[in-house]
Scaffold this active site. Structure first.
Site, PDB file in Angstrom:
ATOM      1  CB  VAL A  45      -0.922   0.032   1.239  1.00 22.58           C
ATOM      2  CG1 VAL A  45      -1.828   1.249   1.198  1.00 22.58           C
ATOM      3  CG2 VAL A  45      -1.736  -1.242   1.330  1.00 22.58           C
ATOM      4  CB  CYS A  46       2.374   3.160  -2.248  1.00 22.99           C
ATOM      5  SG  CYS A  46       1.524   2.832  -3.791  1.00 22.99           S
ATOM      6  CB  ALA A  47       1.275   8.146  -1.319  1.00 20.99           C
ATOM      7  CB  VAL A  68      -3.600  -0.949  -4.120  1.00 21.22           C
ATOM      8  CG1 VAL A  68      -3.858  -2.175  -4.968  1.00 21.22           C
ATOM      9  CG2 VAL A  68      -3.516  -1.320  -2.655  1.00 21.22           C
TER      10      VAL A  68
END
Length: 105
Positions: free
Chosen positions: A7-9, A37
Site C-alpha cells: 500500500v502506497c500513496a 495499490v
C-alpha cells in the site's frame, strides 16, 4: 500462490519495489502474486481479492489505524515495510519480510 499487496500513496516508488520483489521471487522459484495499490484503492482490493499480507510503504504509515480496522475481520497480517529495505529498494528483503509475516500468521 500467496498474494502480497503493498500500500502506497501514488505508486511510483512502490511499483519499482514490486518489480524487484517479483524478480527476487523468480530467482528463488517462489510463486507469489505481488502488486501495489494506493490508499484509496485498498478498500476494494481487500474486499475483492484473497490477500495473504498487506505491507505499508513509509509514506502511508499515518493510515495504519484505518488499514488495521479495514483488515481486522479478514485476518490479513499487516506491517510497515522496513524503512531501510524500502529506501534501498531491496526487493529480496521486503519479499522475505512479507513471507515471514505470512508464515507467522
Amino acid at each position: 500462490m500467496k498474494t502480497i499487496v503493498l500500500v502506497c500513496a501514488a505508486g511510483m516508488s512502490t511499483s519499482l519495489l514490486v518489480t524487484k520483489m517479483k524478480r527476487a521471487a523468480k530467482i528463488k522459484s517462489i510463486e507469489v502474486n505481488i502488486f501495489a495499490v494506493s490508499v484509496p484503492e485498498v478498500d476494494l482490493t481487500v474486499k475483492n481479492k484473497n490477500i495473504d499480507v498487506l505491507l505499508l510503504a513509509p509514506q502511508v504509515k499515518y493510515k495504519k489505524k484505518f488499514l488495521e480496522e479495514l483488515v481486522a475481520d479478514k485476518n490479513i497480517p499487516m506491517e510497515d515495510i522496513n524503512v531501510q529495505y524500502y529506501g534501498k529498494m531491496d526487493g529480496e528483503q521486503v519479499l522475505e519480510q512479507a513471507l515471514t509475516l505470512i508464515d507467522s500468521n
